[in-house]
Design a protein around this motif. Structure first.
Motif, PDB file in Angstrom:
ATOM      1  N   MET A  66      50.476  17.301  -1.290  1.00  8.01           N
ATOM      2  CA  MET A  66      50.757  15.882  -1.453  1.00  8.01           C
ATOM      3  C   MET A  66      50.859  15.553  -2.944  1.00  8.01           C
ATOM      4  SD  MET A  66      48.651  12.739   0.259  1.00  8.01           S
ATOM      5  CE  MET A  66      49.290  12.985   1.894  1.00  8.01           C
ATOM      6  N   GLN A  67      51.819  14.717  -3.285  1.00  9.03           N
ATOM      7  CA  GLN A  67      52.036  14.301  -4.657  1.00  9.03           C
ATOM      8  C   GLN A  67      51.010  13.246  -5.079  1.00  9.03           C
ATOM      9  OE1 GLN A  67      54.318  15.914  -6.565  1.00  9.03           O
ATOM     10  NE2 GLN A  67      54.627  17.148  -4.731  1.00  9.03           N
ATOM     11  N   LYS A  68      50.847  13.083  -6.386  1.00  9.80           N
ATOM     12  CA  LYS A  68      49.807  12.233  -6.954  1.00  9.80           C
ATOM     13  C   LYS A  68      49.794  10.800  -6.415  1.00  9.80           C
ATOM     14  CE  LYS A  68      47.719  10.938 -11.314  1.00  9.80           C
ATOM     15  NZ  LYS A  68      47.751  11.027 -12.767  1.00  9.80           N
ATOM     16  N   GLY A  69      50.951  10.146  -6.360  1.00  8.10           N
ATOM     17  CA  GLY A  69      50.999   8.752  -5.898  1.00  8.10           C
ATOM     18  C   GLY A  69      50.533   8.599  -4.456  1.00  8.10           C
ATOM     19  N   SER A  70      51.037   9.452  -3.592  1.00  4.77           N
ATOM     20  CA  SER A  70      50.638   9.414  -2.181  1.00  4.77           C
ATOM     21  C   SER A  70      49.181   9.802  -2.020  1.00  4.77           C
ATOM     22  CB  SER A  70      51.502  10.369  -1.353  1.00  4.77           C
ATOM     23  OG  SER A  70      52.853  10.041  -1.472  1.00  4.77           O
ATOM     24  N   LEU A  71      48.743  10.759  -2.833  1.00  4.95           N
ATOM     25  CA  LEU A  71      47.361  11.219  -2.766  1.00  4.95           C
ATOM     26  C   LEU A  71      46.393  10.100  -3.145  1.00  4.95           C
ATOM     27  CD1 LEU A  71      45.493  13.666  -2.315  1.00  4.95           C
ATOM     28  CD2 LEU A  71      45.670  14.092  -4.767  1.00  4.95           C
ATOM     29  N   THR A  72      46.728   9.349  -4.185  1.00  5.50           N
ATOM     30  CA  THR A  72      45.880   8.232  -4.609  1.00  5.50           C
ATOM     31  C   THR A  72      45.742   7.212  -3.484  1.00  5.50           C
ATOM     32  OG1 THR A  72      46.519   8.537  -6.916  1.00  5.50           O
ATOM     33  CG2 THR A  72      45.604   6.388  -6.319  1.00  5.50           C
ATOM     34  N   THR A  73      46.858   6.907  -2.818  1.00  2.00           N
ATOM     35  CA  THR A  73      46.837   5.978  -1.689  1.00  2.00           C
ATOM     36  C   THR A  73      45.952   6.516  -0.569  1.00  2.00           C
ATOM     37  OG1 THR A  73      49.069   5.236  -2.241  1.00  2.00           O
ATOM     38  CG2 THR A  73      48.291   4.758  -0.014  1.00  2.00           C
ATOM     39  N   LEU A  74      46.070   7.813  -0.281  1.00  4.28           N
ATOM     40  CA  LEU A  74      45.275   8.440   0.773  1.00  4.28           C
ATOM     41  C   LEU A  74      43.779   8.365   0.433  1.00  4.28           C
ATOM     42  CD1 LEU A  74      45.863  11.438   2.895  1.00  4.28           C
ATOM     43  CD2 LEU A  74      43.950  11.626   1.369  1.00  4.28           C
ATOM     44  N   ILE A  75      43.430   8.733  -0.793  1.00  2.00           N
ATOM     45  CA  ILE A  75      42.016   8.702  -1.207  1.00  2.00           C
ATOM     46  C   ILE A  75      41.489   7.272  -1.162  1.00  2.00           C
ATOM     47  CG2 ILE A  75      40.397   9.120  -3.103  1.00  2.00           C
ATOM     48  CD1 ILE A  75      42.252  11.505  -3.902  1.00  2.00           C
ATOM     49  N   ASP A  76      42.286   6.318  -1.643  1.00  2.00           N
ATOM     50  CA  ASP A  76      41.881   4.907  -1.596  1.00  2.00           C
ATOM     51  C   ASP A  76      41.568   4.477  -0.163  1.00  2.00           C
ATOM     52  OD1 ASP A  76      42.202   4.642  -4.339  1.00  2.00           O
ATOM     53  OD2 ASP A  76      44.138   3.600  -4.205  1.00  2.00           O
ATOM     54  N   SER A  77      42.396   4.916   0.795  1.00  2.00           N
ATOM     55  CA  SER A  77      42.163   4.533   2.187  1.00  2.00           C
ATOM     56  C   SER A  77      40.858   5.126   2.708  1.00  2.00           C
ATOM     57  CB  SER A  77      43.340   4.950   3.083  1.00  2.00           C
ATOM     58  OG  SER A  77      43.375   6.350   3.272  1.00  2.00           O
ATOM     59  N   LEU A  78      40.558   6.355   2.315  1.00  2.00           N
ATOM     60  CA  LEU A  78      39.313   6.995   2.753  1.00  2.00           C
ATOM     61  C   LEU A  78      38.093   6.348   2.105  1.00  2.00           C
ATOM     62  CD1 LEU A  78      40.450  10.739   2.790  1.00  2.00           C
ATOM     63  CD2 LEU A  78      40.173   9.191   4.749  1.00  2.00           C
TER      64      LEU A  78
END
Length: 157
Positions: A66-78
């Motif tokens: 996963m790329q950085k932008g999508s990863l940040t969104t994923l981590i934020d959701s968790l």
């Protein structure tokens, strides 16, 4: 390395992947009634964090492709679900660690239990010798892939 052998390996893996997803991989996409109903990437991230204990975002991104932008969104959701926390590194202020909270541990435990039951159901009629051969084969493949990874020739980033 003989090109015919590599071609055969390539074709075998190409055939294996869909079979895996159609037989075993599908257990990770079922709705087990565990709330919240996380998506596949969120679940993968939690599993990897659980296995590692703690992880930096860039390593998590590589592990789930996963790329950085999508990863940040994923981590934020968790983080919003209360499943993970971010913590700065005491020695390197630029580094951030991600780890599971007790809520995250509880969620993963429930999910793993559901996966395990479904996995057992799928393999309940399989021959024990076939299961043993699968274990040995997968362990062998893991070792070969680890050795390839250590050589540094892998270009996937």
């Amino acid at each position: 390395m003989e090109k015919t052998m590599l071609k055969e390996l390539f074709n075998s893996l190409f055939e294996f992947m869909p079979l895996y997803h159609q037989t075993i991989g599908c257990i990770y996409h079922k709705d087990y009634g565990i709330e919240p109903n996380l998506n596949k990437s969120q679940q993968k991230a939690l599993f990897i964090i659980k296995k590692k204990g703690r992880i930096i975002p860039s390593s998590l991104g590589k592990a789930i492709d996963m790329q950085k932008g999508s990863l940040t969104t994923l981590i934020d959701s968790l983080v919003e679900y209360g499943f993970v926390k971010r913590e700065g590194d005491s020695e390197d202020r630029r580094k951030q660690w991600i780890f599971l909270t007790s809520q995250g541990e509880e969620y993963i435990s429930k999910l793993m239990s559901s996966f395990q039951k479904e996995f057992e159901r799928i393999f309940e009629k399989a021959d024990s010798q076939d299961i043993l051969k699968m274990i040995e084969s997968i362990e062998f493949v893991k070792e070969v892939l680890k050795n390839i990874k250590e050589t540094g020739v892998i270009t996937c980033k």
